[in-house]
Design a protein around this motif. Structure first.
Motif, PDB file in Angstrom:
ATOM      1  N   ALA A 137       0.654  -1.135   0.252  1.00 13.08           N
ATOM      2  CA  ALA A 137      -0.014  -0.041   0.043  1.00 13.08           C
ATOM      3  C   ALA A 137       0.918   1.436   0.024  1.00 13.08           C
ATOM      4  N   VAL A 138       2.250   1.075   0.016  1.00 17.13           N
ATOM      5  CA  VAL A 138       3.056   2.317   0.298  1.00 17.13           C
ATOM      6  C   VAL A 138       2.972   2.991  -0.966  1.00 17.13           C
ATOM      7  N   ARG A 139       2.874   4.407  -0.959  1.00 17.27           N
ATOM      8  CA  ARG A 139       2.818   5.304  -2.065  1.00 17.27           C
ATOM      9  C   ARG A 139       3.928   6.150  -2.174  1.00 17.27           C
ATOM     10  N   GLY A 140       4.534   6.462  -0.844  1.00 17.06           N
ATOM     11  CA  GLY A 140       5.423   7.682  -0.915  1.00 17.06           C
ATOM     12  C   GLY A 140       6.412   7.224   0.155  1.00 17.06           C
ATOM     13  N   GLY A 142       2.149   8.454  12.817  1.00 12.91           N
ATOM     14  CA  GLY A 142       1.114   7.357  11.932  1.00 12.91           C
ATOM     15  C   GLY A 142       2.059   6.856  10.728  1.00 12.91           C
ATOM     16  N   MET A 143       2.987   7.117  10.687  1.00 13.63           N
ATOM     17  CA  MET A 143       3.897   6.489   9.418  1.00 13.63           C
ATOM     18  C   MET A 143       4.617   5.278   9.872  1.00 13.63           C
ATOM     19  N   ARG A 144       4.862   4.472   9.120  1.00 11.29           N
ATOM     20  CA  ARG A 144       6.271   3.259   9.312  1.00 11.29           C
ATOM     21  C   ARG A 144       7.424   3.882   9.177  1.00 11.29           C
ATOM     22  N   ALA A 145       8.415   3.234   9.624  1.00  7.80           N
ATOM     23  CA  ALA A 145       9.889   3.960   9.414  1.00  7.80           C
ATOM     24  C   ALA A 145      10.719   2.704   9.270  1.00  7.80           C
ATOM     25  N   LEU A 146      11.764   2.987   8.661  1.00  4.99           N
ATOM     26  CA  LEU A 146      12.912   2.083   8.271  1.00  4.99           C
ATOM     27  C   LEU A 146      14.177   2.734   8.762  1.00  4.99           C
ATOM     28  N   GLN A 147      15.010   2.075   9.780  1.00  5.23           N
ATOM     29  CA  GLN A 147      16.313   2.545  10.152  1.00  5.23           C
ATOM     30  C   GLN A 147      17.436   1.911   9.251  1.00  5.23           C
ATOM     31  N   VAL A 148      18.181   2.855   8.872  1.00  6.40           N
ATOM     32  CA  VAL A 148      19.352   2.444   8.091  1.00  6.40           C
ATOM     33  C   VAL A 148      20.561   2.178   9.214  1.00  6.40           C
ATOM     34  N   PRO A 164      -0.348   9.423   5.937  1.00  6.99           N
ATOM     35  CA  PRO A 164       0.554   8.731   6.836  1.00  6.99           C
ATOM     36  C   PRO A 164       0.822   7.192   6.751  1.00  6.99           C
ATOM     37  N   GLN A 165      -0.436   6.506   6.377  1.00 11.61           N
ATOM     38  CA  GLN A 165      -0.565   4.957   6.485  1.00 11.61           C
ATOM     39  C   GLN A 165      -0.229   4.789   5.115  1.00 11.61           C
ATOM     40  N   GLN A 166       0.252   5.326   4.200  1.00  7.75           N
ATOM     41  CA  GLN A 166       0.759   4.982   2.922  1.00  7.75           C
ATOM     42  C   GLN A 166       2.087   5.489   2.628  1.00  7.75           C
ATOM     43  N   ALA A 167       2.871   5.897   3.670  1.00 10.30           N
ATOM     44  CA  ALA A 167       4.218   6.244   3.465  1.00 10.30           C
ATOM     45  C   ALA A 167       5.180   5.631   4.526  1.00 10.30           C
ATOM     46  N   GLU A 217       3.744  16.111   9.057  1.00  9.01           N
ATOM     47  CA  GLU A 217       2.479  16.420   8.384  1.00  9.01           C
ATOM     48  C   GLU A 217       2.805  17.145   7.135  1.00  9.01           C
ATOM     49  N   SER A 218       3.573  18.431   7.162  1.00  6.69           N
ATOM     50  CA  SER A 218       3.869  19.126   6.030  1.00  6.69           C
ATOM     51  C   SER A 218       4.613  18.518   5.025  1.00  6.69           C
ATOM     52  N   ALA A 219       5.467  17.598   5.326  1.00  3.11           N
ATOM     53  CA  ALA A 219       6.073  16.879   4.311  1.00  3.11           C
ATOM     54  C   ALA A 219       5.276  15.816   3.538  1.00  3.11           C
ATOM     55  N   LEU A 220       4.394  15.431   4.349  1.00  8.08           N
ATOM     56  CA  LEU A 220       3.200  14.480   3.824  1.00  8.08           C
ATOM     57  C   LEU A 220       2.455  15.255   2.904  1.00  8.08           C
ATOM     58  N   ALA A 221       2.011  16.498   3.346  1.00 12.96           N
ATOM     59  CA  ALA A 221       1.071  17.261   2.742  1.00 12.96           C
ATOM     60  C   ALA A 221       1.569  17.731   1.455  1.00 12.96           C
TER      61      ALA A 221
END
Length: 256
Positions: A7-10, A224-230, A203-206, A193-197
């Motif tokens: 479902a990720v779009r961004g 409300g986002m998911r996050a990947l840590q490098v 947020p659920q798709q980013a 939120e500004s970056a998502l806008a």
């Protein structure tokens, strides 16, 4: 593949410690990161670069990254200084700036006479006792002190090692003046939120990708986002046991 991943779009990408390691010589790209950005853009996913960089204007910062081979433009970057300028104008605030010399042009259109607030960023060598004490005197002399911090990171990585970030100096002023800083930048929810806008994705798709467990991972998850840590940049395994756990952990942005 997990249902949420389909479902990720961004994507929101941190820059320092994910795309490159900064340094006095301009810094160096992290292996595979230039190709990773190219592939993300080719995939059709929406992309936004989300950074707490405050040692240069966005224009100068982006030009440096372009020189390293990154496909990036100023319009794709969400950074603290422009967001802070909007707040200053909306609230008729006149800042005393404790920032890096190269960031000052971002505030060219802001009235700075007779300051009624302090704005602090990653001032690097400008974090002298005299400069910190001047900011302290301005704040302590206010009936209702206003301290705006361009991020609250503890430290970051440059090519010659770890460096103290703005958060350490922000905390000193908070303690001395008994004031709570308003954070503009990661991990502030409004910043994400500004970056998502700007990207046009909920947020659920980013996904946020960063090296900082608190400011990148934690800030994104609170939004409300998911996050990947490098495991590049300032990543430290001892700091993965925190109030936040990344959705995924990767050795780098691109390891193909």
């Amino acid at each position: 593949m997990a249902a949420w991943a389909r479902a990720v779009r961004g994507l929101l990408l941190d820059i320092s410690g994910v795309l490159y390691d900064s340094g006095g010589d301009g810094g160096v790209p992290i292996a595979g990161s230039v190709e990773a950005v190219r592939r993300i853009k080719a995939s059709g996913l929406k992309l936004r670069f989300c950074t707490n960089e405050t040692q240069a204007t966005r224009e100068k910062f982006v030009k440096k990254l372009q020189g390293m081979g990154f496909d990036i433009s100023v319009d794709e970057v969400t950074a603290p200084a422009p967001a802070a300028c909007r707040i200053l104008k909306e609230r008729s605030l006149r800042p005393h700036l404790l920032v890096h010399n190269d960031l000052v042009p971002e505030f060219a259109e802001i009235d700075k006479a007779n300051p009624n607030c302090v704005v602090i960023g990653d001032a690097a060598e400008n974090f002298t006792y005299a400069n910190l004490n001047e900011a302290f005197r301005i704040l302590i002399g206010m009936e209702k002190p206003v301290l705006i911090s361009l991020g609250r990171g503890r430290y970051y990585k440059e090519t010659d090692g770890l460096k103290l970030d703005v958060g350490a100096y922000m905390k000193a002023l908070e303690y001395a003046c008994d004031v709570q800083a308003e954070v503009v930048g990661k991990p502030a929810k409004m910043f994400f939120e500004s970056a998502l806008a700007e990207m046009g994705v909920p947020p659920q798709q980013a996904i946020m990708i960063g090296d900082d467990i608190v400011n990148d991972v934690g800030g994104a998850q609170r939004c409300g986002m998911r996050a990947l840590q490098v495991r590049t940049g300032k990543y430290r395994c001892i700091h993965t046991i925190a109030d936040f756990q990344p959705t995924l952990v990767s050795s780098a942005l691109w390891s193909g």
